[in-house]
Write a protein that holds these residues in place. Sequence first.
Motif, mmCIF file in Angstrom:
data_model
loop_
_atom_site.group_PDB
_atom_site.id
_atom_site.type_symbol
_atom_site.label_atom_id
_atom_site.label_comp_id
_atom_site.label_asym_id
_atom_site.label_seq_id
_atom_site.Cartn_x
_atom_site.Cartn_y
_atom_site.Cartn_z
ATOM 1 N N THR A 593 0.772 -1.233 -0.023
ATOM 2 C CA THR A 593 0.055 0.041 0.106
ATOM 3 C C THR A 593 1.017 1.205 0.083
ATOM 4 O O THR A 593 1.938 1.304 -0.507
ATOM 5 C CB THR A 593 -1.078 -0.109 1.294
ATOM 6 N N TYR A 594 0.327 2.303 0.441
ATOM 7 C CA TYR A 594 0.948 3.492 0.308
ATOM 8 C C TYR A 594 1.200 4.137 1.702
ATOM 9 O O TYR A 594 0.449 4.022 2.565
ATOM 10 C CB TYR A 594 0.221 4.855 -0.464
ATOM 11 N N ASP A 595 2.326 5.013 1.864
ATOM 12 C CA ASP A 595 2.712 5.848 2.991
ATOM 13 C C ASP A 595 2.980 7.200 2.466
ATOM 14 O O ASP A 595 3.836 7.457 1.756
ATOM 15 C CB ASP A 595 3.848 5.420 3.739
ATOM 16 N N LEU A 596 2.253 8.312 2.929
ATOM 17 C CA LEU A 596 2.269 9.618 2.345
ATOM 18 C C LEU A 596 3.506 10.169 2.810
ATOM 19 O O LEU A 596 3.697 10.322 4.128
ATOM 20 C CB LEU A 596 0.987 10.358 2.783
ATOM 21 N N LEU A 597 4.203 10.953 2.041
ATOM 22 C CA LEU A 597 5.348 11.783 2.270
ATOM 23 C C LEU A 597 4.985 13.207 2.722
ATOM 24 O O LEU A 597 5.759 14.152 3.243
ATOM 25 C CB LEU A 597 6.272 11.889 1.657
ATOM 26 N N ASP A 598 3.654 13.653 2.657
ATOM 27 C CA ASP A 598 3.258 14.933 2.835
ATOM 28 C C ASP A 598 1.606 14.578 3.118
ATOM 29 O O ASP A 598 0.892 13.735 2.581
ATOM 30 C CB ASP A 598 3.263 15.888 1.999
ATOM 31 N N PRO A 599 1.121 15.296 4.081
ATOM 32 C CA PRO A 599 1.431 16.251 4.746
ATOM 33 C C PRO A 599 2.515 15.886 5.913
ATOM 34 O O PRO A 599 2.452 14.676 6.398
ATOM 35 C CB PRO A 599 0.375 17.032 5.590
ATOM 36 N N PRO A 600 3.457 16.691 6.522
ATOM 37 C CA PRO A 600 3.639 17.881 6.320
ATOM 38 C C PRO A 600 4.735 18.167 4.945
ATOM 39 O O PRO A 600 4.824 19.149 4.388
ATOM 40 C CB PRO A 600 4.343 18.630 7.094
ATOM 41 N N GLY A 601 5.279 16.957 4.578
ATOM 42 C CA GLY A 601 6.022 16.992 3.187
ATOM 43 C C GLY A 601 7.488 17.643 3.517
ATOM 44 O O GLY A 601 7.843 18.368 4.272
ATOM 45 N N THR A 602 8.402 16.652 2.741
ATOM 46 C CA THR A 602 9.902 16.955 3.196
ATOM 47 C C THR A 602 10.609 17.114 1.836
ATOM 48 O O THR A 602 11.662 17.711 2.082
ATOM 49 C CB THR A 602 10.502 15.758 4.066
ATOM 50 N N SER A 603 9.965 16.639 0.839
ATOM 51 C CA SER A 603 10.792 16.720 -0.373
ATOM 52 C C SER A 603 10.735 18.073 -1.116
ATOM 53 O O SER A 603 9.763 18.886 -1.106
ATOM 54 C CB SER A 603 10.409 15.543 -1.407
ATOM 55 N N ASP A 604 11.770 18.476 -1.803
ATOM 56 C CA ASP A 604 11.954 19.555 -2.529
ATOM 57 C C ASP A 604 11.174 19.611 -3.820
ATOM 58 O O ASP A 604 11.028 18.484 -4.409
ATOM 59 C CB ASP A 604 13.359 20.190 -2.860
ATOM 60 N N GLY A 605 10.659 20.782 -4.171
ATOM 61 C CA GLY A 605 9.980 20.604 -5.479
ATOM 62 C C GLY A 605 8.306 20.150 -5.266
ATOM 63 O O GLY A 605 7.551 20.823 -4.745
ATOM 64 N N PHE A 606 8.228 18.824 -5.771
ATOM 65 C CA PHE A 606 6.896 18.310 -6.169
ATOM 66 C C PHE A 606 6.290 17.734 -4.743
ATOM 67 O O PHE A 606 6.778 16.847 -4.211
ATOM 68 C CB PHE A 606 6.847 17.220 -7.103
ATOM 69 N N THR A 613 4.625 0.751 0.658
ATOM 70 C CA THR A 613 5.089 -0.107 1.908
ATOM 71 C C THR A 613 4.217 -1.386 1.980
ATOM 72 O O THR A 613 3.089 -1.170 1.530
ATOM 73 C CB THR A 613 5.012 0.876 3.139
ATOM 74 N N ASN A 614 4.555 -2.138 2.779
ATOM 75 C CA ASN A 614 3.817 -3.318 3.372
ATOM 76 C C ASN A 614 3.115 -3.085 4.526
ATOM 77 O O ASN A 614 3.782 -2.559 5.389
ATOM 78 C CB ASN A 614 4.702 -4.700 3.604
ATOM 79 N N THR A 615 1.879 -3.315 4.502
ATOM 80 C CA THR A 615 1.098 -3.681 5.675
ATOM 81 C C THR A 615 0.844 -5.026 6.073
ATOM 82 O O THR A 615 0.546 -5.845 5.081
ATOM 83 C CB THR A 615 -0.346 -2.803 5.565
#
Length: 779
Positions: A593-606, A613-615
């Motif tokens: 499945t998916y693990d969001l990197l935002d919010p709050p977000g740490t990557s530059d740009g996009f 990730t596995n659940t």
Amino acid sequence: MDASPDFIRFFVNVRVGIAVGMIGCAMLTTTVPIAAQDHDGHVEETSPEDSLLLQDPIRRSEAGSRRHDETTTPNQASDQGLLSDRRLNRLFGEVDQLDQLPDVRRPLAKSPAANAVFSAEAVGRRTADVGSLLKQSKAAQGVAIQHRTPITSDTRVRGQRVGQILASGSYWAPARMDLDTMMSKIDSRLIDDLILIKGPYAARYGPSFRVVDLEFVQSPRYDRTQIHGSSSATYSSNSDHWYGRQSGWGGNQDYGFYVSYGHQTANDYETGKDGFFMPSSFKSRDVFVAFGVDLSDHETLEINYLRLDQTDVEIPGLVYDINFLVTDGYEFTYTNIAPTFLADEFRAEVWYNRTRFEGDTSRPGKKKQIPSLLVELESTSGSDGFARTDVDALSGGYRFENTVFTQNGQYAFGTDLIILNQELNDIEPFAPPDDNNFPIPRSHSVDVGVYVEDVEQLTDRWSMTTGGRIDGVFADAQDHVPGVPILLSDLKEAELEQAFFLGMVYLTSDYRITPDWHCNLGMGFASRAPTLTELYAESSFIGSLQRGVTFLLGDPKLKQEKLYQLDAGVRYTDGQHRFGVQGHCAWIEDFITYDLLDPPGTSDGFQQGAVFTNTDLAVLSGVELYGQRDVSDYITLFGTLSYIEGTDLTRNSPSRLSPYLDRSAIRGVEEEPLPGINPLESRVGIVLEDPNPQPGWGIELLARIVDNQDRVAKTLEELPTPGFTTYDVRAYWLIDQWLFTSGIENFTDKFYQEHIDYRSGRGVYRPGISFYFGTEVQY
């Protein structure tokens, strides 16, 4: 892109695989079922000789000729074109069509809840690719489609997606999981039929949880030399969508051919809201060739070639449009019904297909649809951002299978090789040259498998199928990629070379309680390896979640998914009624499945990204129901219902690559619905049709009723979707050799969107009212 080293690697892998396959085939001794069903679903006993006749591709054409002569009018008996009475009866289809499959295909559809769909519905329902045919056919329950463009649709079967579903015959895989799909390359009029297998109940296709088995149009045979042709054209008012196809076929007793060219163009379509258009124009052309020759009285060779060219394809809701896309697909099938080794039949399939395309963000419709997109991309001073993508992917391999027919069933043993090769570059030209690429590096996987299946007719009422397979999947990727500042293995903090050892085992049973009532049970286990995208994507701008505009990070240390499934159902068939209900439940360990990197977000740009990730455990369960009643000789009522519910039971730990202590940076949510699950859906309708054996006209009125979806993955920013109802009416007329079709789709002009439509920018909405008409003549 120069892919020559990869083609060298491909052919080396094929040679190694063939060596492994020949060793496996030397060990094969096998067997096949002898019971068939008549049109009403009753079991008919056949002798071993009759069974061999039905399996024989040479003598099967003669049997088909006899059936044609018996079911057509005298002035048409000599014309063995595609426009037969059987095709006319399938223009609207039925809720259950398994008993209409050719005899050689029925053993492949023994699993619980299997569905059969025929290409005739592509004409009756005005479908484009195979995915849209699956969605619109009332014979396929439990299927959802994400319509990315009018000619590109992503198939979801019982809530499962790319990687968990295979499109086989030859093995079709998407080159890029958002702009390309596994079945959008194949026009729905280029297949004879397809079988939908909704569980781990088929071993011959590779490691998978769901399978769509495609049968391309085959070359015909005739008692004497004949040549036929057809010309067709269809026009749809919404988007000025033109579709034309020219086909020719012919042959004699020893060989046959089928050649077809299709051409489509369209402008943007209008939604149910006046003046609200979706940027969805396209140009598409395809060429398909099938050639078959009988090498002897017991050997045949069938060769298929498919060429697809698409240009100027606008895709609302995603980062990129496609400037051009090219697919070349080859398939070779050799069949021997009197092999020298210990088997009654040997079948060898070898395939190779390759897709290449390029796209960018430059079209005006993109900025209008997603106003913030070009601002978020890297830009120069005072200008909007710009990005481009190029993709190159191929699939190749073989399947060797031996079969032995017995009085009670069949045993089949086989071995296969599946090779996948993929590269994707997402480049922002205005960014620094050493840090402007967000790729899936050139990556490869090789899957070597061995399988066995046993189908037994234990009594005249009871049949069972059991099977299994073992696979070794070996994947790796290029470590240094131009435009990426450091090695990919350093970014991923993992070795790129990975190996997965997979297994599958299943048992199904069908019992005829009475001549009309059947019950079925199924249980199975299967595992599948992560896709190359799930393993190696490095901030690639791939739309996957509902919000559409996302970048994705793969993880080479993902675990393989392991599925355990149960199915149970009953069905009833007599001369006037067809009814069935099927319940199912699947437990998936290490579900990806998916693990969001935002919010709050740490990557530059996009700033909209997720990492795979596995659940620990997810559950998918649901029910499918269908019914049909022939009220009179010319009135038929029908209805279907599908419901699927998915739950992540262990939504706790974050991805290995996440900087947060909690998944999606949200604490305290231990369980939530899985993303991308369509709500309850039903279809009801009435068909009025000419009661003659070869009908001359038919009308269908259909209502599609979709419930609201409030079971959403909130931590993945998935939004609820309101319910809706749409209405379609379709008709056809047959006048001599001329077939006329017409209809009105969404004739109440409903403004709506599906739950799995993208929400990026203005959001993606479905077409409003559309009138269409078409004609086809065969000669």
